[in-house]
Design a protein around this motif. Structure first.
Motif, PDB file in Angstrom:
ATOM      1  N   ILE A  52       0.774  -1.173  -0.128  1.00  8.08           N
ATOM      2  CA  ILE A  52      -0.075   0.010  -0.062  1.00  8.08           C
ATOM      3  C   ILE A  52       0.783   1.113  -0.101  1.00  8.08           C
ATOM      4  N   VAL A  53       0.681   2.084  -0.909  1.00 12.52           N
ATOM      5  CA  VAL A  53       1.364   3.362  -1.081  1.00 12.52           C
ATOM      6  C   VAL A  53       0.609   4.333  -0.458  1.00 12.52           C
ATOM      7  N   GLY A  54       0.978   4.990   0.432  1.00 13.93           N
ATOM      8  CA  GLY A  54       0.217   5.863   1.391  1.00 13.93           C
ATOM      9  C   GLY A  54       0.021   7.249   0.837  1.00 13.93           C
ATOM     10  N   SER A  55       0.551   7.768  -0.249  1.00 12.91           N
ATOM     11  CA  SER A  55       0.246   8.592  -0.951  1.00 12.91           C
ATOM     12  C   SER A  55      -0.571   8.738  -2.433  1.00 12.91           C
ATOM     13  N   LEU A  56      -1.127   9.720  -2.704  1.00 13.58           N
ATOM     14  CA  LEU A  56      -1.961   9.671  -3.850  1.00 13.58           C
ATOM     15  C   LEU A  56      -1.286  10.505  -4.952  1.00 13.58           C
ATOM     16  N   SER A  57      -0.289  10.977  -4.573  1.00 12.52           N
ATOM     17  CA  SER A  57       0.588  11.788  -5.602  1.00 12.52           C
ATOM     18  C   SER A  57       1.145  11.075  -6.576  1.00 12.52           C
ATOM     19  N   SER A  58       0.973  11.639  -7.935  1.00 10.51           N
ATOM     20  CA  SER A  58       1.515  11.122  -9.102  1.00 10.51           C
ATOM     21  C   SER A  58       3.005  10.963  -8.858  1.00 10.51           C
ATOM     22  N   THR A  59       3.604  11.697  -8.410  1.00 10.91           N
ATOM     23  CA  THR A  59       5.118  11.272  -8.132  1.00 10.91           C
ATOM     24  C   THR A  59       5.481  11.107  -7.019  1.00 10.91           C
ATOM     25  N   SER A  60       4.825  10.107  -6.387  1.00 14.38           N
ATOM     26  CA  SER A  60       4.984   9.651  -5.005  1.00 14.38           C
ATOM     27  C   SER A  60       6.314   9.061  -4.997  1.00 14.38           C
ATOM     28  N   ILE A  61       7.570   9.607  -3.986  1.00 15.09           N
ATOM     29  CA  ILE A  61       8.472   8.837  -3.904  1.00 15.09           C
ATOM     30  C   ILE A  61       8.337   7.488  -3.302  1.00 15.09           C
ATOM     31  N   LEU A 106       3.799   1.529   2.639  1.00 15.84           N
ATOM     32  CA  LEU A 106       4.934   2.584   2.369  1.00 15.84           C
ATOM     33  C   LEU A 106       4.123   3.959   2.616  1.00 15.84           C
ATOM     34  N   THR A 107       4.492   4.747   3.480  1.00 15.85           N
ATOM     35  CA  THR A 107       3.884   5.817   3.613  1.00 15.85           C
ATOM     36  C   THR A 107       4.782   7.087   3.818  1.00 15.85           C
ATOM     37  N   PRO A 108       4.387   8.117   3.247  1.00 14.27           N
ATOM     38  CA  PRO A 108       4.884   9.572   3.668  1.00 14.27           C
ATOM     39  C   PRO A 108       4.433  10.166   4.991  1.00 14.27           C
ATOM     40  N   GLU A 109       4.961  11.108   5.129  1.00 16.39           N
ATOM     41  CA  GLU A 109       4.533  11.915   6.624  1.00 16.39           C
ATOM     42  C   GLU A 109       3.946  13.302   6.213  1.00 16.39           C
ATOM     43  N   TYR A 110       2.574  13.514   6.518  1.00 16.40           N
ATOM     44  CA  TYR A 110       2.101  14.806   6.270  1.00 16.40           C
ATOM     45  C   TYR A 110       1.837  15.304   7.376  1.00 16.40           C
ATOM     46  N   SER A 111       2.299  16.950   7.869  1.00 18.94           N
ATOM     47  CA  SER A 111       1.940  17.181   8.958  1.00 18.94           C
ATOM     48  C   SER A 111       2.190  16.385  10.341  1.00 18.94           C
ATOM     49  N   ARG A 112       3.216  15.751  10.420  1.00 20.21           N
ATOM     50  CA  ARG A 112       3.507  14.842  11.567  1.00 20.21           C
ATOM     51  C   ARG A 112       2.814  13.828  11.758  1.00 20.21           C
ATOM     52  N   SER A 113       2.097  13.241  10.639  1.00 18.72           N
ATOM     53  CA  SER A 113       1.099  12.175  10.761  1.00 18.72           C
ATOM     54  C   SER A 113       1.121  11.477   9.393  1.00 18.72           C
ATOM     55  N   LEU A 114       0.245  10.383   9.389  1.00 16.99           N
ATOM     56  CA  LEU A 114       0.043   9.608   8.022  1.00 16.99           C
ATOM     57  C   LEU A 114      -0.976  10.574   7.126  1.00 16.99           C
TER      58      LEU A 114
END
Length: 187
Positions: A7-16, A73-81
């Motif tokens: 699971i990729v936690g980002s919706l971004s088309s350029t998600s790292i 695999l999650t990014p961090e947005y505003s100190r959370s998921l």
């Protein structure tokens, strides 16, 4: 064949984190299949849906239940998921009594351009997964600082140190899933 969903936690088309996920797919041994569990079609969760679950949410729950284990695999947005990942987790746990993560082995990692990686997001994710009764891998913790130079044009890892980190994480995640995945019993 061990089947692990990621699971990729980002919706971004350029998600790292999506790039890291694809690198993990390339590092997987031949007897392990890594498949993406995509939650992008889910609407925002509300209990109003519990009596009549939408097809997208049923498909999401079925995808989770169809794999032996999961890597998030999650990014961090505003100190959370990210809110989108939390929304997907809420869908997976509802309606009450049908939690798709119950007893599911899960491993967590995250990439960020920040040197602190995704530590806070992962702690929040661990708390949610604990409530879901998921079997969350404790070690190794991977708070991966993303460097685009570590990846080739095809997405493969070209940096030996990064390859060692991701290979070690993947080996541990596979062992965790294979140790804790439910065993099918014949009738």
């Amino acid at each position: 064949m061990t089947r692990i969903g990621y699971i990729v936690g980002s919706l971004s088309s350029t998600s790292i984190n999506r790039q890291v996920a694809k690198a993990l797919v390339g590092l997987a041994p031949a007897d392990v299949e890594l498949v993406e569990l995509d939650f992008r079609a889910l609407p925002l969760y509300t209990p109003d849906y519990d009596a009549d679950y939408p097809a997208e949410a049923t498909a999401w729950k079925d995808a989770i239940e169809s794999v032996d284990g999961i890597i998030i695999l999650t990014p961090e947005y505003s100190r959370s998921l990210p809110g989108s990942l939390k929304n997907a987790l809420d869908w997976a746990a509802r309606p009450w009594g049908t939690n798709s993560f119950n007893g599911k082995p899960v491993a967590i990692a995250g990439a960020s351009i920040s040197s602190v990686g995704t530590a806070a997001a992962q702690q929040h994710l661990r708390a949610i997964l604990g409530h879901f009764n998921a079997l969350t891998m404790g070690q190794p913790e991977v708070f991966f600082q993303y460097n685009p130079a570590a990846f080739g044009p095809d997405g493969a890892v070209v940096d030996d140190a990064v390859k060692a980190i991701l290979s070690g994480f993947l080996a541990a995640a596979i062992a965790h899933v294979e140790t804790h995945a439910p065993v099918a019993v014949g009738a």
